[in-house]
Design a protein around this motif. Structure first.
Motif, mmCIF file in Angstrom:
data_model
loop_
_atom_site.group_PDB
_atom_site.id
_atom_site.type_symbol
_atom_site.label_atom_id
_atom_site.label_comp_id
_atom_site.label_asym_id
_atom_site.label_seq_id
_atom_site.Cartn_x
_atom_site.Cartn_y
_atom_site.Cartn_z
ATOM 1 N N VAL A 258 0.875 -1.176 0.000
ATOM 2 C CA VAL A 258 0.000 0.000 0.000
ATOM 3 C C VAL A 258 0.910 1.222 0.000
ATOM 4 N N ALA A 259 0.587 2.205 -0.842
ATOM 5 C CA ALA A 259 1.398 3.431 -0.890
ATOM 6 C C ALA A 259 1.429 4.076 0.492
ATOM 7 N N LEU A 260 2.624 4.530 0.912
ATOM 8 C CA LEU A 260 2.750 5.064 2.279
ATOM 9 C C LEU A 260 1.800 6.223 2.556
ATOM 10 N N GLU A 261 1.511 7.034 1.538
ATOM 11 C CA GLU A 261 0.629 8.188 1.789
ATOM 12 C C GLU A 261 -0.823 7.762 2.030
ATOM 13 N N LYS A 262 -1.138 6.505 1.730
ATOM 14 C CA LYS A 262 -2.494 6.010 2.028
ATOM 15 C C LYS A 262 -2.491 4.996 3.174
ATOM 16 N N ALA A 263 -1.343 4.825 3.807
ATOM 17 C CA ALA A 263 -1.227 3.810 4.856
ATOM 18 C C ALA A 263 -2.154 4.091 6.035
ATOM 19 N N TYR A 264 -2.380 5.371 6.346
ATOM 20 C CA TYR A 264 -3.251 5.705 7.488
ATOM 21 C C TYR A 264 -4.642 5.098 7.333
ATOM 22 N N ARG A 265 -5.066 4.918 6.075
ATOM 23 C CA ARG A 265 -6.426 4.406 5.838
ATOM 24 C C ARG A 265 -6.617 2.988 6.378
ATOM 25 N N LEU A 266 -5.509 2.281 6.561
ATOM 26 C CA LEU A 266 -5.603 0.896 7.039
ATOM 27 C C LEU A 266 -6.082 0.821 8.481
ATOM 28 N N ILE A 267 -5.898 1.921 9.236
ATOM 29 C CA ILE A 267 -6.371 1.915 10.636
ATOM 30 C C ILE A 267 -7.264 3.120 10.951
ATOM 31 N N ASN A 268 -7.655 3.864 9.922
ATOM 32 C CA ASN A 268 -8.404 5.100 10.182
ATOM 33 C C ASN A 268 -9.776 4.853 10.814
ATOM 34 N N ALA B 136 -6.222 -2.250 21.649
ATOM 35 C CA ALA B 136 -7.379 -1.472 21.188
ATOM 36 C C ALA B 136 -7.014 0.004 21.047
ATOM 37 N N TRP B 137 -5.959 0.422 21.747
ATOM 38 C CA TRP B 137 -5.581 1.836 21.764
ATOM 39 C C TRP B 137 -4.447 2.084 20.784
ATOM 40 N N ALA B 138 -4.820 2.189 19.528
ATOM 41 C CA ALA B 138 -3.875 2.443 18.440
ATOM 42 C C ALA B 138 -4.533 3.443 17.508
ATOM 43 N N CYS B 139 -3.746 4.348 16.953
ATOM 44 C CA CYS B 139 -4.353 5.449 16.209
ATOM 45 C C CYS B 139 -3.359 6.045 15.221
ATOM 46 N N ALA B 140 -3.825 6.350 14.035
ATOM 47 C CA ALA B 140 -2.999 7.103 13.090
ATOM 48 C C ALA B 140 -2.767 8.499 13.650
ATOM 49 N N MET B 141 -1.636 9.123 13.268
ATOM 50 C CA MET B 141 -1.407 10.480 13.753
ATOM 51 C C MET B 141 -0.709 11.401 12.763
ATOM 52 N N ASP B 142 -0.421 10.931 11.573
ATOM 53 C CA ASP B 142 0.111 11.845 10.555
ATOM 54 C C ASP B 142 0.042 11.171 9.190
ATOM 55 N N PHE B 143 0.036 12.024 8.137
ATOM 56 C CA PHE B 143 -0.037 11.514 6.767
ATOM 57 C C PHE B 143 1.339 11.313 6.146
ATOM 58 N N SER B 144 2.229 12.313 6.322
ATOM 59 C CA SER B 144 3.486 12.280 5.588
ATOM 60 C C SER B 144 4.589 12.994 6.355
ATOM 61 N N PHE C 19 3.594 4.948 22.582
ATOM 62 C CA PHE C 19 4.691 4.690 21.648
ATOM 63 C C PHE C 19 4.297 5.216 20.278
ATOM 64 N N ILE C 20 5.181 6.033 19.705
ATOM 65 C CA ILE C 20 4.928 6.623 18.397
ATOM 66 C C ILE C 20 5.824 5.940 17.377
ATOM 67 N N GLY C 21 5.250 5.572 16.260
ATOM 68 C CA GLY C 21 6.028 4.930 15.211
ATOM 69 C C GLY C 21 5.844 5.619 13.876
ATOM 70 N N GLU C 22 6.911 5.643 13.093
ATOM 71 C CA GLU C 22 6.787 6.060 11.698
ATOM 72 C C GLU C 22 6.505 4.815 10.878
ATOM 73 N N ILE C 23 5.513 4.880 10.033
ATOM 74 C CA ILE C 23 5.150 3.748 9.182
ATOM 75 C C ILE C 23 6.126 3.713 8.012
ATOM 76 N N VAL C 24 6.908 2.634 7.925
ATOM 77 C CA VAL C 24 7.942 2.550 6.881
ATOM 78 C C VAL C 24 7.600 1.516 5.803
ATOM 79 N N GLY C 25 6.516 0.792 6.010
ATOM 80 C CA GLY C 25 6.058 -0.156 4.997
ATOM 81 C C GLY C 25 4.608 -0.501 5.283
ATOM 82 N N ALA C 26 3.809 -0.690 4.240
ATOM 83 C CA ALA C 26 2.388 -1.017 4.427
ATOM 84 C C ALA C 26 1.952 -2.000 3.359
ATOM 85 N N TRP C 27 1.120 -2.949 3.760
ATOM 86 C CA TRP C 27 0.623 -3.983 2.861
ATOM 87 C C TRP C 27 -0.825 -4.277 3.222
#
Lengths: 197, 197
Positions: free
Chosen positions: B10-20, B41-49, B143-151
């Protein structure tokens, strides 16, 4: 608008359950005579006791400025029936649409003891006190709040549980994806668990 | 287990949609020869790019220790078919059940270039690099993570969109409340929006 008869307090230790399923929420705030409300998909519970949550608020959002000034905000759970309102509040800014709230058709609700703009017609409300975290706010647009009051529409959440499977589908929560596409919450699945309540 | 043919990046710029839409997720990590996986249960997107997300990880979780050591983790979206696995991984600890992963029946998946434990049978995977924030980790378990790969499993998410309304209901996401009670994601609702894709 006064508080309606089907709204009741939720015990603070169960407040996290109001957003545990990841609904898209409305975040509202008041500073003096200025109110604003914005739709936020990035909101999450983060502690049980004291209950805390976090929301991501873009730097251009007027609601964010009001929260920074007042130190308080409301996180509320809109319903499927409020889809047009929810989308309007998420796609218009008070900075460019000075009559945003009027134009959205939103109705506000008063809850005694909390001078904040509560959105009528939602299924749940969480009154929050900002836990100031300047680094998180500046670097991550992340705002952490302690939940200081919680209420639900008892037609859809009562006795510490959601009743999506038996209540009016118009009261189901909304879960935003992108580009105007939302899902409602769906069917219940239960795992047998000793001692669960 | 090698990567299956119905899994695609999945393109990284659309990765947030996987958990939105706020699903309950599985967080997994590897340090050396130790793997662990926990339900969150407590997981959340927090940035697009660059795309970022946050997860809340209790101090007693072994997965948290592995993330602190390795600096990497996977957030994946389990399906309705994986309800027993999801609940097992959320209610057992590697610290007291040393055969937790074997007992859970979980199957792992390899994705080239990412030495992390990906859970087979999920609908989406986000490989994350920990953005170290000692204060957030200590004070808020955040814990904050940068998404470096999405599938995604292309049978349920393709072309940047979820297809819950037309795909096998067994692939729907899970949304935990409490006490063994989950909901699946439900029906689609769409707001007409100019320029939406």
């Amino acid at each position: 608008m006064p508080m309606e008869s089907h709204i009741a307090p939720v015990a603070l230790e169960k407040a996290y359950r109001l957003i545990n399923h990841g609904p898209t929420v409305l975040v509202s705030a008041r500073d003096g005579d200025c109110d604003d409300i914005m739709t936020v998909a990035w909101a999450c519970a983060m502690d049980f006791s004291p209950p805390k949550l976090n929301v991501v608020l873009d730097k251009v959002a007027k609601t964010r400025q009001l929260i920074e000034r007042s130190g308080t905000f409301v996180v509320q759970v809109p319903t499927a029936a409020q889809l047009p309102l929810t989308h309007y509040l998420g796609t218009h800014s008070l900075l460019t649409d000075s009559q945003k709230l009027t134009n959205s058709g939103v109705q506000l609700l008063d809850i005694d003891g909390h001078d904040m703009p509560f959105v009528a017609g939602c299924s749940a409300w969480l009154a929050c006190r900002l836990i100031a975290e300047p680094h998180n706010q500046a670097a991550h647009d992340l705002f952490i709040g302690e939940i200081v009051g919680a209420w639900s529409d008892t037609r859809i959440f009562s006795d510490g549980h959601w009743h999506f499977e038996t209540a009016d589908p118009a009261l189901r929560s909304l879960h935003y994806i992108a580009g105007g596409h939302y899902y409602t919450i769906g069917d219940a699945l239960t795992v047998a668990q000793p001692g669960a309540e």
